[in-house]
Each structure stands twice: as C-alpha cells, then as structure tokens.
Design a protein around this motif. Structure first.
Motif, short mmCIF file in Angstrom:
data_model
loop_
_atom_site.label_atom_id
_atom_site.label_comp_id
_atom_site.label_asym_id
_atom_site.label_seq_id
_atom_site.Cartn_x
_atom_site.Cartn_y
_atom_site.Cartn_z
N VAL A 295 -34.64 -19.34 29.15
CA VAL A 295 -33.75 -20.35 29.55
C VAL A 295 -34.29 -21.77 29.04
O VAL A 295 -33.63 -22.44 28.50
CB VAL A 295 -33.58 -20.42 30.97
CG1 VAL A 295 -34.92 -20.91 31.61
CG2 VAL A 295 -32.53 -21.43 31.24
N GLU A 296 -35.61 -21.65 28.74
CA GLU A 296 -36.18 -22.97 28.05
C GLU A 296 -35.69 -23.18 26.53
O GLU A 296 -35.44 -23.85 25.96
CB GLU A 296 -37.73 -23.18 28.11
CG GLU A 296 -38.35 -22.96 29.50
CD GLU A 296 -37.93 -24.53 30.33
OE1 GLU A 296 -37.54 -25.32 29.53
OE2 GLU A 296 -38.26 -24.77 31.51
N CYS A 297 -36.00 -21.68 26.01
CA CYS A 297 -35.68 -21.88 24.53
C CYS A 297 -34.02 -22.09 24.21
O CYS A 297 -33.59 -22.71 23.45
CB CYS A 297 -36.07 -20.48 24.02
SG CYS A 297 -37.88 -20.18 23.83
N GLY A 300 -33.75 -25.55 24.56
CA GLY A 300 -33.96 -26.44 23.44
C GLY A 300 -33.28 -26.26 22.06
O GLY A 300 -32.78 -27.04 21.33
N ILE A 301 -32.81 -24.97 21.90
CA ILE A 301 -31.71 -24.66 20.85
C ILE A 301 -30.26 -25.55 21.03
O ILE A 301 -29.99 -26.25 20.10
CB ILE A 301 -31.21 -23.17 20.76
CG1 ILE A 301 -32.41 -22.78 20.25
CG2 ILE A 301 -30.27 -23.06 19.83
CD1 ILE A 301 -32.46 -21.08 20.53
N LEU A 302 -29.95 -25.45 22.33
CA LEU A 302 -28.62 -26.36 22.60
C LEU A 302 -29.00 -28.01 22.40
O LEU A 302 -28.19 -28.49 21.80
CB LEU A 302 -28.35 -26.33 24.01
CG LEU A 302 -27.35 -27.20 24.67
CD1 LEU A 302 -25.83 -26.49 24.13
CD2 LEU A 302 -27.54 -27.24 26.11
N ALA A 303 -30.08 -28.45 22.73
CA ALA A 303 -30.51 -29.85 22.08
C ALA A 303 -30.32 -30.10 20.90
O ALA A 303 -30.22 -31.03 20.37
CB ALA A 303 -31.53 -30.36 23.11
N ASN A 304 -31.00 -29.26 20.20
CA ASN A 304 -31.44 -29.40 18.84
C ASN A 304 -30.27 -29.06 17.89
O ASN A 304 -30.17 -29.82 16.71
CB ASN A 304 -32.55 -28.68 18.32
CG ASN A 304 -33.92 -29.13 18.63
OD1 ASN A 304 -34.34 -30.41 18.42
ND2 ASN A 304 -34.66 -28.30 19.51
N LYS A 305 -29.20 -28.42 18.22
CA LYS A 305 -27.99 -27.97 17.55
C LYS A 305 -27.27 -29.29 18.08
O LYS A 305 -26.32 -29.80 16.80
CB LYS A 305 -27.45 -26.80 17.58
CG LYS A 305 -26.15 -26.46 17.22
CD LYS A 305 -25.45 -25.12 17.25
CE LYS A 305 -26.39 -24.05 16.73
NZ LYS A 305 -26.32 -24.20 15.32
N TRP A 306 -26.76 -29.62 19.16
CA TRP A 306 -25.80 -30.42 19.20
C TRP A 306 -26.65 -31.81 19.99
O TRP A 306 -27.06 -31.95 21.25
CB TRP A 306 -24.70 -29.95 20.58
CG TRP A 306 -24.37 -28.67 20.15
CD1 TRP A 306 -24.66 -27.40 20.99
CD2 TRP A 306 -23.33 -28.35 19.27
NE1 TRP A 306 -23.81 -26.40 20.35
CE2 TRP A 306 -23.07 -27.12 19.27
CE3 TRP A 306 -22.58 -29.20 18.27
CZ2 TRP A 306 -22.14 -26.48 18.35
CZ3 TRP A 306 -21.73 -28.65 17.41
CH2 TRP A 306 -21.35 -27.31 17.59
N ARG A 307 -26.70 -32.74 18.83
CA ARG A 307 -27.77 -33.89 19.18
C ARG A 307 -27.04 -35.11 19.76
O ARG A 307 -27.79 -36.10 20.01
CB ARG A 307 -28.24 -34.13 17.58
CG ARG A 307 -29.05 -33.15 17.20
CD ARG A 307 -29.78 -33.43 15.66
NE ARG A 307 -30.23 -32.10 15.48
CZ ARG A 307 -30.96 -32.11 14.24
NH1 ARG A 307 -30.75 -32.86 13.28
NH2 ARG A 307 -31.45 -31.09 13.78
N ASP A 348 -38.53 -29.13 17.58
CA ASP A 348 -39.52 -28.70 18.62
C ASP A 348 -38.54 -28.30 19.74
O ASP A 348 -38.15 -29.01 20.58
CB ASP A 348 -40.49 -29.52 18.82
CG ASP A 348 -41.73 -28.99 19.68
OD1 ASP A 348 -41.37 -28.03 20.32
OD2 ASP A 348 -42.35 -29.80 20.31
N LEU A 349 -38.42 -26.80 19.90
CA LEU A 349 -37.61 -26.49 21.39
C LEU A 349 -38.02 -26.95 22.66
O LEU A 349 -37.43 -27.09 23.55
CB LEU A 349 -37.53 -24.94 21.33
CG LEU A 349 -36.77 -24.22 19.97
CD1 LEU A 349 -36.74 -22.90 20.13
CD2 LEU A 349 -35.53 -24.94 19.62
N SER A 350 -39.51 -27.24 22.72
CA SER A 350 -40.14 -27.67 23.92
C SER A 350 -39.87 -29.26 24.08
O SER A 350 -40.07 -29.78 25.30
CB SER A 350 -41.48 -27.30 23.75
OG SER A 350 -42.09 -28.19 22.84
N ASN A 351 -39.83 -29.88 22.92
CA ASN A 351 -39.40 -31.55 23.08
C ASN A 351 -38.08 -31.95 23.00
O ASN A 351 -37.48 -32.14 21.92
CB ASN A 351 -40.25 -32.25 22.12
CG ASN A 351 -40.25 -33.51 22.27
OD1 ASN A 351 -40.14 -34.04 23.47
ND2 ASN A 351 -40.50 -34.37 21.00
N SER A 352 -37.48 -31.62 24.09
CA SER A 352 -35.79 -31.57 24.05
C SER A 352 -35.58 -32.81 24.88
O SER A 352 -36.17 -33.52 25.88
CB SER A 352 -35.00 -30.61 24.72
OG SER A 352 -34.43 -30.61 25.80
N ALA A 353 -34.26 -33.20 24.91
CA ALA A 353 -33.77 -34.35 25.73
C ALA A 353 -33.31 -34.06 27.06
O ALA A 353 -32.94 -34.80 28.08
CB ALA A 353 -32.51 -35.20 25.34
#
Length: 381
Positions: A295-297, A300-307, A348-353
């Motif tokens: 769920v964390e990944c 992270g992918i959600l926030a890095n793809k849709w900025r 970085d998937l761990s450093n998301s908004a």
C-alpha cells in the motif's frame, strides 16, 4: 421613515450606475486557440514519439486511445453558430495534463489558449466521467475468487498467509479551505483530506474512500467508511476461514494487514507495539511490514505519476475529492494496460506528498489477539 428613504436612495444610486460592458466577447489571444494552442501545435508530434507522449500524459498512446474511446461519447459537445465545441480529445488531454503536472488553471490557460473557467469546468467534468466509466471495470466490488487470488499472491510474494489486502490512509494536501475551521487541519500542521485505500499485491487499489477531514484518525476513518462498516458488520463477501499453508487445522479468518494507526480486529492485523519486544514479535512485525508495504508503494507510485499530489491542491474539498478519485482509478487503468512496475516509475516512492497518520492505542478483542499470537508462533515455530 429614515430606513425607507435610505433604501430609495440606494436603489436610485444603483439604477444610475453605469452598466459594466465586456471588453471582448472572446479575447483575441484565445481566438488563436485552434492555430497556436498547445493541442494544435504539440499533440500530433507527441503521438509520433511514444516516450514523449508518455511523459506528457503519464500513459502510453494505446492507453490514451482506449480511454478516449470509452469517454468520447460522453465528452462530445454540440457545435453552435457562435463557436465550435472543444473536442473530446482536447478535453481529455487537458485533464491528464492537469493531473500529471498539478499546473494551475492559469498556467493551462496560457498553454492551451482557453478560458480559466472553461478549463476548470472541463477538468472537473472529465474527472467525474473517468471515475464513472472506469470504476466498474478497473475497481469492481471483489468477489470470493478475487479475494482468493489475492491471498495466493500475498503468500507467494510476501510470505503472509490468509492476507486479502493492505490497508492505509494518507493525507492529501489542500490549500486552506474557507469556513472549515480546524476540520481539515491535521497533526502535521497543514490542511488535508484523507485518502483511505485497500491495495492488492499487484499494487492496484481494491477500494478507496476519499474526503474524511484531515483532523480524523486513520482507525476512525476506516471504521466509518463503507468498506469498514461492511467488514465490521459481516456484510463483506469474504472467503471462509481456512488453515494456514502447510497446516491442517484449525482454520483462521482471512485478514487485511495494516500499520499501528489501525485497531486490531478479527479481519485487521496490525503489528505488535514496540515495547517489550521479543524475537517472535520482531519476526512477526517484519513479515507483516513486508506485506503491508504494497500500500505504501501504491501511494508512492500514485503521487509520482500524478504530480498534482506534489503541491497543495488549490480546490475546495468537494472538488478535490473528484480529482483524487480520478487519479486512483487512472492508477489502476494504467497499471492494467501498461503493466508498469515499481522500477519503471520515477522518483522516491517513500518521499511522497501523502503523509501517514500516527499510531492508534486501541486494544483489539481477545480473539484477534489470540490469532495474532498464533500467527507469530507460525512464523517462528
């Protein structure tokens, strides 16, 4: 008499006021949209360079075409004698660009040579349609075969038995909403609403609930969500209890893994508290964390793809909910069609908004505590 006289004077002053006239029916710069707008100058070239198209829309050309085919009829508007309607392709491209960059309406106004209010309307309208059209296919209500497939994958990939999914809640940053007091002000000292999600082992969202106040706690949000209510009241269609792999009996219930912010229950498994740790508890926490990281990944992918998640969303909460739901269903859509992996995502998937909530202090029922202890014994025979 005095109030009546004052009212008459105000009315007379209003009637004498010079009526405001528009300087332009359509601004001269915006009249060049079909010749100089970014859709006209860039879209066709992007389609000839798939890697650039992916960077621009955050999906492949084939995925874009498939999405457009699903939405085209609903996005089409009628031409009039005064102006030509915005095409479905342009509507979808502007919406994806908004989600992929987080640009303001003003920035898109200059890029696509379109009015700010027009962009605002079409973005929200398209996001609503994306959720409405894609949700039945790409985030359906799970049935028993789907749950059993998830259990098998969780055991094969993450060594956790009888696991149906991973649960977590994240804060989505907002610009301070008007007239809301401290409802959206969270423990991290910024304004937000909560995105609660259940994720499968393929990093796709099984369920999302968006819109809880940022001041709410994860455990409370989950318990009051539609998914949490059905799970707590036994209305959820889940596989029956079964023994863990390589054992014969007794059967144990299927569970969702979660972090310390959630309360332990029959179908929610959380780690041991950090005090009085033993070797058995450490091993259990490590195994649960390995399963829960999906769920964390996914976040992270959600926030890095849709900025749009990289900055505070400049919308009222009721509109931000529409946008967040659209990005979640697009996440599932893109992962299904483009088969993206974690390594192919940037950042970085761990450093998301998206920010995690603090631990809960609720003690679970005796049966849930017993099941967790037995599972810890199973991991360390």
């Amino acid at each position: 008499m005095f109030p009546d006289v004052l009212l008459l004077l105000c009315v007379a002053a209003y009637m004498r006021r010079r009526p405001r006239t528009r300087r332009y029916w359509v601004h001269p710069m915006l009249q060049e949209r079909r010749r100089k707008g970014q859709f006209r100058t860039l879209y066709r070239d992007l389609r000839h360079h798939p890697e650039k198209f992916f960077g621009y829309t955050r999906m492949s050309v084939s995925s874009f075409d498939g999405l457009l085919a699903k939405l085209k009829d609903a996005l089409r508007r009628q031409d009039t004698n005064f102006r030509l309607a915005i095409t479905p392709t342009e509507r979808l491209l502007i919406t994806l660009r908004f989600l992929a960059t987080g640009h303001s309406y003003a920035a898109l106004h200059y890029q696509f040579l379109m009015g700010r209010s027009t962009i605002r309307y079409l973005v929200l309208d398209t996001c609503k349609l994306i959720w409405k059209v894609l949700q039945p296919e790409f985030m359906p209500t799970p049935d028993v075969p789907m749950w059993e497939a998830n259990m098998q994958l969780f055991w094969e990939k993450h060594d956790f038995p009888n696991c149906l999914g991973a649960v977590d809640g994240k804060h989505v940053r907002l610009v301070m909403p008007a007239f809301t007091g401290s409802l959206y002000y969270n423990f991290k000292k910024f304004f937000s609403l909560v995105l609660m999600a259940v994720v499968d082992p393929n990093l796709k969202f099984i369920y999302v609930d968006v819109g809880a106040y940022g001041s709410s706690h994860d455990s409370s949000v989950f318990q009051h969500s539609r998914f949490g209510v059905k799970l707590r009241t036994g209305q959820m269609t889940l596989p029956p209890p079964r023994p863990w792999p390589d054992t014969v009996e007794p059967p144990y219930p299927c569970v969702f893994v979660a972090d310390e912010a959630f309360a332990l229950s029959e179908h929610v498994m959380r780690p041991y508290a950090q005090r009085d740790m033993t070797h058995k508890k450490v091993v259990f926490n490590n195994r649960l964390t390995k399963a829960r990281q999906v769920v964390e990944c996914a976040f992270g992918i959600l926030a890095n793809k849709w900025r749009i998640y990289h900055t505070a969303i400049k919308m009222q909460p009721k509109y931000a909910i529409i946008v967040v739901k659209a990005t979640c269903i697009l996440h599932n859509y893109v992962r299904t069609l483009d088969s993206m992996t974690i390594e192919e995502e940037e950042g970085d998937l761990s450093n998301s908004a998206l920010v995690t909530l603090p631990p809960a202090t609720l003690r679970g029922p005796i049966s849930a505590i017993h099941n967790r202890d037995k599972l810890a014994d199973y991991f360390v025979p």
